[in-house]
Design an enzyme around this catalytic site. Structure first.
Site, short mmCIF file in Angstrom:
data_model
loop_
_atom_site.label_atom_id
_atom_site.label_comp_id
_atom_site.label_asym_id
_atom_site.label_seq_id
_atom_site.Cartn_x
_atom_site.Cartn_y
_atom_site.Cartn_z
N PRO A 167 0.73 -1.31 0.13
CA PRO A 167 0.00 -0.21 -0.11
C PRO A 167 0.77 1.42 0.13
O PRO A 167 0.80 2.38 -0.76
CB PRO A 167 -0.85 -0.12 1.25
CG PRO A 167 -0.45 -1.54 1.82
CD PRO A 167 0.85 -2.00 1.08
N GLU A 206 0.67 -7.84 8.53
CA GLU A 206 0.91 -6.38 8.66
C GLU A 206 1.29 -5.80 8.02
O GLU A 206 1.68 -4.46 7.41
CB GLU A 206 1.17 -6.25 10.24
CG GLU A 206 0.62 -4.54 10.67
CD GLU A 206 -0.27 -4.50 10.28
OE1 GLU A 206 -0.33 -2.83 10.34
OE2 GLU A 206 -1.47 -4.81 10.76
N ARG A 252 -0.37 -7.84 -22.15
CA ARG A 252 -1.08 -7.30 -22.52
C ARG A 252 -0.41 -6.00 -23.79
O ARG A 252 -0.27 -6.43 -25.10
CB ARG A 252 -2.32 -6.94 -22.96
CG ARG A 252 -2.35 -5.45 -22.53
CD ARG A 252 -3.28 -5.13 -21.23
NE ARG A 252 -4.57 -4.98 -22.94
CZ ARG A 252 -4.69 -3.69 -22.87
NH1 ARG A 252 -4.42 -2.85 -23.36
NH2 ARG A 252 -5.41 -4.09 -24.01
N ASP A 260 -5.85 2.59 -26.19
CA ASP A 260 -6.29 2.22 -24.85
C ASP A 260 -6.25 3.84 -24.30
O ASP A 260 -5.97 4.91 -24.52
CB ASP A 260 -4.99 1.35 -23.77
CG ASP A 260 -5.34 -0.04 -24.99
OD1 ASP A 260 -7.02 -0.67 -25.41
OD2 ASP A 260 -5.22 -1.07 -24.10
#
Length: 246
Positions: free
Chosen positions: A89, A116, A154, A169
């Site tokens: 994160p 954690e 991709r 895209d």
């Protein structure tokens, strides 16, 4: 490209990696992958990969030993220096530019955490990149790694059927992609814009550019601040603003 993924749950990747575009890319030998359970590299008799944090606190922390040893074994086997990506994160928020950067590498190695967090020495002395797929917390890094791998593979040459697909895209041009339509031309009274059936390629491209700018302006104004628009684009955008304000 070769991709190694260090995870405590390798079975999570089977469905994703063995279907759709990723499976086709693997069959065409555009990339290969290996799932490594770093629990196999533990040196304690209980095969523990985590321990209590120094200083106290909630949760458990992944120990450095099994992860360091797993990475070192892979590097020795492959005789390469992989880009080592820590899914966490606290990492930089993932975007298309990062996907395009990683797609140029020959060897990627992902570390998927749980509990954690990681012992900080993994972050400081092992990882070359730290990536987050968004401002929220998952139970582990596996889902994030799947997202990154899919977006990277991709982009590899000849993976997608149409060479023009990836460059057009959303985010690849810095803008959101224009709307798409297919048959029938009239579905329950909802009609395809006439310009798309005109056969006039110049008008079609102009329409697509306008709609791409319109969609970006309406949904993601922050993207417009991050790219250099040419004079034509600025004029189109000014017209869009005037239409919405009038």
């Amino acid at each position: 490209m070769h991709i190694d993924i260090l995870t405590l749950f390798p079975e999570m990747f089977k469905g994703v990696f063995e279907t759709s575009i990723l499976n086709k890319a693997k069959e065409k030998e555009k990339f290969s992958y290996q799932l490594v359970n770093f629990r196999d590299y533990t040196e304690n008799k209980h095969n523990r990969v985590d321990d209590y944090p120094y200083g106290g606190g909630a949760g458990m922390v992944l120990s450095p030993q099994p992860i360091f040893d797993a990475v070192e074994a892979i590097k020795k086997e492959k005789q390469t220096k992989p880009r080592i990506i820590l899914m966490c994160p606290q990492g930089e928020t993932y975007n298309q530019k990062k996907a395009e950067e990683l797609a140029k590498e020959e060897h990627l190695l992902f570390i998927c955490g749980h509990y954690e967090g990681y012992d900080e020495r993994i972050r400081e002395h092992l990882a070359t990149d730290e990536i987050s797929i968004g401002d929220y917390v998952l139970t582990g890094g596996e889902l994030g790694a799947m997202v990154v791998v899919d977006s990277v593979v991709r982009l590899l040459p000849d993976v997608l059927g149409n060479k023009e697909s990836a460059p057009m895209d959303s985010f690849s041009t810095g803008l959101l992609e224009h709307p798409h339509y297919t048959r029938p031309a009239d579905f329950r009274g909802m009609k395809v814009p006439e310009v798309l059936m005109s056969g006039d390629h110049a008008k079609i491209e102009a329409w697509r550019k306008t709609e791409s700018l319109r969609r970006t302006y309406e949904r993601r104004k922050d993207l417009l601040e991050a790219i250099d628009l040419d004079e034509e684009d600025r004029n189109i955008l000014a017209n869009i603003k005037n239409q919405q304000e009038s």
